[in-house]
Design a protein around this motif. Structure first.
Motif, PDB file in Angstrom:
ATOM      1  N   CYS A 283      50.573  24.376  39.937  1.00  0.00           N
ATOM      2  CA  CYS A 283      49.580  25.429  40.180  1.00  0.00           C
ATOM      3  C   CYS A 283      49.834  26.639  39.278  1.00  0.00           C
ATOM      4  N   ILE A 284      51.135  27.036  39.200  1.00  0.00           N
ATOM      5  CA  ILE A 284      51.464  28.196  38.367  1.00  0.00           C
ATOM      6  C   ILE A 284      51.222  27.876  36.891  1.00  0.00           C
ATOM      7  N   GLY A 285      51.580  26.651  36.464  1.00  0.00           N
ATOM      8  CA  GLY A 285      51.323  26.265  35.080  1.00  0.00           C
ATOM      9  C   GLY A 285      49.836  26.265  34.753  1.00  0.00           C
ATOM     10  N   LEU A 286      49.043  25.729  35.679  1.00  0.00           N
ATOM     11  CA  LEU A 286      47.592  25.717  35.477  1.00  0.00           C
ATOM     12  C   LEU A 286      47.040  27.143  35.457  1.00  0.00           C
ATOM     13  N   PHE A 287      47.519  27.971  36.380  1.00  0.00           N
ATOM     14  CA  PHE A 287      47.060  29.366  36.424  1.00  0.00           C
ATOM     15  C   PHE A 287      47.460  30.104  35.144  1.00  0.00           C
ATOM     16  N   TYR A 288      48.670  29.853  34.664  1.00  0.00           N
ATOM     17  CA  TYR A 288      49.113  30.507  33.428  1.00  0.00           C
ATOM     18  C   TYR A 288      48.229  30.091  32.255  1.00  0.00           C
ATOM     19  N   PHE A 289      47.933  28.790  32.177  1.00  0.00           N
ATOM     20  CA  PHE A 289      47.071  28.305  31.093  1.00  0.00           C
ATOM     21  C   PHE A 289      45.681  28.930  31.173  1.00  0.00           C
ATOM     22  N   MET A 290      45.110  28.965  32.388  1.00  0.00           N
ATOM     23  CA  MET A 290      43.768  29.533  32.557  1.00  0.00           C
ATOM     24  C   MET A 290      43.762  31.037  32.246  1.00  0.00           C
ATOM     25  N   ALA A 291      44.792  31.747  32.747  1.00  0.00           N
ATOM     26  CA  ALA A 291      44.844  33.194  32.517  1.00  0.00           C
ATOM     27  C   ALA A 291      45.041  33.505  31.034  1.00  0.00           C
ATOM     28  N   ALA A 292      45.917  32.729  30.361  1.00  0.00           N
ATOM     29  CA  ALA A 292      46.134  32.967  28.936  1.00  0.00           C
ATOM     30  C   ALA A 292      44.877  32.662  28.120  1.00  0.00           C
ATOM     31  N   THR A 293      44.196  31.570  28.484  1.00  0.00           N
ATOM     32  CA  THR A 293      42.953  31.221  27.787  1.00  0.00           C
ATOM     33  C   THR A 293      41.882  32.281  28.003  1.00  0.00           C
ATOM     34  N   THR A 294      41.768  32.735  29.249  1.00  0.00           N
ATOM     35  CA  THR A 294      40.782  33.775  29.564  1.00  0.00           C
ATOM     36  C   THR A 294      41.087  35.069  28.825  1.00  0.00           C
ATOM     37  N   CYS A 295      42.365  35.419  28.778  1.00  0.00           N
ATOM     38  CA  CYS A 295      42.773  36.651  28.097  1.00  0.00           C
ATOM     39  C   CYS A 295      42.450  36.577  26.603  1.00  0.00           C
ATOM     40  N   GLU A 296      42.795  35.444  25.982  1.00  0.00           N
ATOM     41  CA  GLU A 296      42.519  35.299  24.553  1.00  0.00           C
ATOM     42  C   GLU A 296      41.021  35.312  24.273  1.00  0.00           C
ATOM     43  N   GLU A 297      40.249  34.591  25.108  1.00  0.00           N
ATOM     44  CA  GLU A 297      38.800  34.538  24.905  1.00  0.00           C
ATOM     45  C   GLU A 297      38.176  35.919  25.087  1.00  0.00           C
ATOM     46  N   ARG A 298      38.651  36.670  26.074  1.00  0.00           N
ATOM     47  CA  ARG A 298      38.106  38.009  26.319  1.00  0.00           C
ATOM     48  C   ARG A 298      38.359  38.929  25.124  1.00  0.00           C
ATOM     49  N   ILE A 299      39.610  38.911  24.607  1.00  0.00           N
ATOM     50  CA  ILE A 299      39.938  39.789  23.489  1.00  0.00           C
ATOM     51  C   ILE A 299      39.177  39.371  22.229  1.00  0.00           C
ATOM     52  N   ARG A 300      39.058  38.071  21.991  1.00  0.00           N
ATOM     53  CA  ARG A 300      38.335  37.596  20.808  1.00  0.00           C
ATOM     54  C   ARG A 300      36.851  37.965  20.892  1.00  0.00           C
ATOM     55  N   ASN A 301      36.273  37.826  22.087  1.00  0.00           N
ATOM     56  CA  ASN A 301      34.873  38.232  22.260  1.00  0.00           C
ATOM     57  C   ASN A 301      34.714  39.729  22.088  1.00  0.00           C
ATOM     58  N   GLN A 302      35.730  40.477  22.542  1.00  0.00           N
ATOM     59  CA  GLN A 302      35.665  41.936  22.399  1.00  0.00           C
ATOM     60  C   GLN A 302      35.707  42.330  20.916  1.00  0.00           C
ATOM     61  N   VAL A 303      36.560  41.657  20.139  1.00  0.00           N
ATOM     62  CA  VAL A 303      36.642  41.957  18.698  1.00  0.00           C
ATOM     63  C   VAL A 303      35.337  41.562  18.009  1.00  0.00           C
ATOM     64  N   LEU A 304      34.771  40.396  18.393  1.00  0.00           N
ATOM     65  CA  LEU A 304      33.509  39.955  17.785  1.00  0.00           C
ATOM     66  C   LEU A 304      32.383  40.918  18.126  1.00  0.00           C
ATOM     67  N   ASP A 305      32.314  41.362  19.397  1.00  0.00           N
ATOM     68  CA  ASP A 305      31.284  42.330  19.794  1.00  0.00           C
ATOM     69  C   ASP A 305      31.474  43.657  19.075  1.00  0.00           C
ATOM     70  N   LEU A 306      32.732  44.051  18.879  1.00  0.00           N
ATOM     71  CA  LEU A 306      33.001  45.319  18.201  1.00  0.00           C
ATOM     72  C   LEU A 306      32.532  45.260  16.743  1.00  0.00           C
ATOM     73  N   ALA A 307      32.793  44.126  16.064  1.00  0.00           N
ATOM     74  CA  ALA A 307      32.339  43.982  14.677  1.00  0.00           C
ATOM     75  C   ALA A 307      30.816  44.002  14.597  1.00  0.00           C
ATOM     76  N   THR A 308      30.158  43.303  15.532  1.00  0.00           N
ATOM     77  CA  THR A 308      28.695  43.282  15.544  1.00  0.00           C
ATOM     78  C   THR A 308      28.127  44.667  15.785  1.00  0.00           C
ATOM     79  N   LEU A 309      28.711  45.379  16.764  1.00  0.00           N
ATOM     80  CA  LEU A 309      28.212  46.712  17.094  1.00  0.00           C
ATOM     81  C   LEU A 309      28.470  47.693  15.954  1.00  0.00           C
ATOM     82  N   ALA A 310      29.662  47.623  15.349  1.00  0.00           N
ATOM     83  CA  ALA A 310      29.976  48.542  14.242  1.00  0.00           C
ATOM     84  C   ALA A 310      29.054  48.310  13.050  1.00  0.00           C
ATOM     85  N   SER A 311      28.626  47.056  12.830  1.00  0.00           N
ATOM     86  CA  SER A 311      27.747  46.775  11.686  1.00  0.00           C
ATOM     87  C   SER A 311      26.383  47.431  11.857  1.00  0.00           C
TER      88      SER A 311
END
Length: 511
Positions: A17-45
């Motif tokens: 359960c902890i391994g699955l939660f760690y994988f999901m949380a890490a994936t969610t964290c990476e996806e959130r930050i990557r989407n934030q950077v992509l949105d920031l580039a789009t907005l800045a343009s």
């Protein structure tokens, strides 16, 4: 023996359960930050002025007022988001890339030890193997985030780019954002530490469970505690995502605030003109021209209200648009919108051909509906070539239950990709205004919100190179003859409820 088996099984379950939660949380964290950077580039343009950026492609302009003015909005974004390492723009010259703007050119940002500014039109030699793939996506007008972390002597970064198009809709260059990967690594480290701590707790709990396997109540308490901990972590991840949305709203607030002062100046000058024009005899100033001057403050105030609507766009998506609930004449509103846009159409020698079948009435917010209708008519004028024609029609179906407002232009039309992104916010489409008019990319998204809040729908029929037709369909409560005599102050409030079908009532109250 039974206790060992029970404890071992419990530990395996907890570890999984902890391994699955760690994988999901890490994936969610990476996806959130990557989407934030992509949105920031789009907005800045969107804050980069295409014409001004094209004129800056000269190394001699570095440090000039023109260069500093173009750099100012990007520097403002950089300062508000400390995790950003670089925000820069580049232009293509064949397969070669050259810097134009770089926030590190700002004296304050340049003082950072891990920052080195690039010169205007200095060549960049890309080493990222994904550069070709990025350019392919940029040519299609889509932003791109590099799938792997970029590393150089100054650190490791998550990088994203957004296209910069010229006036003809061709790719001229791109805006890039380098985001410090340390932010992502720190969050992952925190999640990892929490997972290790949770694993240690789980191991202890498993031993305790094995020793007290007969005690079902103790086992239930451990399960409840684990569930609460997982829910708290998911809630924290959601709050971090909402924080990214708040950052985008703050950037919109800054841009809208800069528009208010010019509009206030227009209102002030128009009010002074109205005072002087009241004493000018009709033989020197025709009554129609005088009335146009007197309408300037009204329409300027409408523009101020539209700016406020932009600031509330994000909120409107979550909680819905707040509308008035009063009967009003859609015909009168459409007439006013068409007449208001005739001035802009005459400047471009565009003929607006307007046809209205009847006097239509509906229940809702007159100002909001005028805003939606005006967006479609003004867009048709904006994207139509000079000496062309715009057809505006207001009619209904045979049962007189659904109103149909259509606007047809002879502009460049829309391709399939444009139509898929048509009613989304901050979309830069292939079609460009024909006389250098500005476009925020918000107008059609506002139309969609307003129309759907009134129980209707908006859609587009277009083919590339053959113009476009935008259509609004909405429920109405009454349709009168245009030539029937009636009291101008009368409203359709007295219409019996029995005259409205249950479908029309449900469509209106659905919002």
């Amino acid at each position: 023996m039974l206790g060992v088996v029970a404890g071992s099984l419990a530990f395996i379950v907890v570890a999984l359960c902890i391994g699955l939660f760690y994988f999901m949380a890490a994936t969610t964290c990476e996806e959130r930050i990557r989407n934030q950077v992509l949105d920031l580039a789009t907005l800045a343009s969107t804050v980069v002025d295409a014409e001004e950026h094209h004129q800056l492609q000269n190394a001699d302009l570095q440090g000039s007022p023109q260069h500093l003015q173009a750099l100012k909005p990007l520097v403002a974004i950089h300062k508000k988001i400390p995790e950003v390492h670089y925000i820069y723009t580049m232009v293509y010259n064949g397969d070669r890339q050259f810097f134009v703007l770089d926030t590190a050119q700002n004296p304050i940002i340049a003082q950072r030890k891990d920052t080195e500014p690039s010169s205007v039109m200095s060549e960049y030699f890309p080493e990222n193997p994904y550069e070709a793939l990025a350019k392919t996506q940029l040519v299609d007008g889509q932003p791109y985030i590099f799938p792997e972390i970029y590393e150089d002597s100054y650190g490791r970064f998550i990088s994203a780019v957004a296209p910069l198009m010229d006036d003809n809709g061709r790719l001229e260059g791109f805006l890039g954002v380098d985001y410090r990967v340390s932010v992502y690594e720190n969050e992952i480290a925190q999640i990892r530490n929490m997972a290790i701590f949770a694993l240690m707790v789980g191991a202890f709990g498993s031993i305790l469970l094995g020793m007290l396997s007969s005690n079902q109540r103790a086992q239930s308490l451990i399960q409840v505690q684990e569930r609460i901990r997982a829910e708290n972590e998911m809630r924290a991840a959601k709050e971090r995502a909402e924080s990214a949305l708040d950052t985008k709203q703050e950037l919109l607030t800054i841009a809208a605030h800069d528009l208010k002062n010019p509009l206030a100046a227009i209102i002030g000058v128009a009010d002074m003109m109205a005072i002087y024009l009241r004493d000018v005899p009709p033989r020197y100033l025709p009554e129609g021209t005088r009335n146009l001057f007197f309408k300037i403050p009204k329409y300027a105030n409408n523009m101020l209200r539209i700016i406020e609507d932009v600031l509330k766009a994000e909120t409107a998506e979550r909680i819905g648009i707040q509308l008035a609930d009063k009967p009003f004449s859609v015909t009168e509103a459409a007439n006013e919108v068409v007449e208001f846009n005739r001035f802009a159409s005459k400047k471009k020698k565009i003929t607006i051909h307007y046809v209205c079948e009847r006097a239509f009435y509906m229940i809702g917010d007159r100002d909001r509906m005028m805003e939606a209708l005006d967006n479609l008519v003004s867009n048709a004028v904006k994207y139509s070539p000079p000496n062309s024609r715009v057809d505006v029609a207001l009619g209904c179906d045979l049962a007189r239950t659904m109103l149909r407002f259509s606007v047809t232009d002879e502009g460049p039309g829309l391709n399939e990709k444009d139509q898929q992104r048509l009613f989304q916010k901050f979309q830069k489409l292939s079609a460009k205004p024909t006389a250098g008019e500005s476009s925020s990319g918000l107008g059609l998204s506002i139309v969609k919100h307003v129309v759907e809040a009134h129980g209707g729908q908006v859609f587009c029929e277009s083919e590339k190179g053959f113009g476009a037709t935008f259509i609004i369909e909405m429920p109405i409560v009454e349709a009168r003859s245009l030539y029937e005599e009636y009291n101008e102050n009368e409203t359709p409030a007295e219409v019996p409820v029995s005259h409205l079908s249950s479908q029309r009532i449900a469509a209106f109250h659905k919002r």
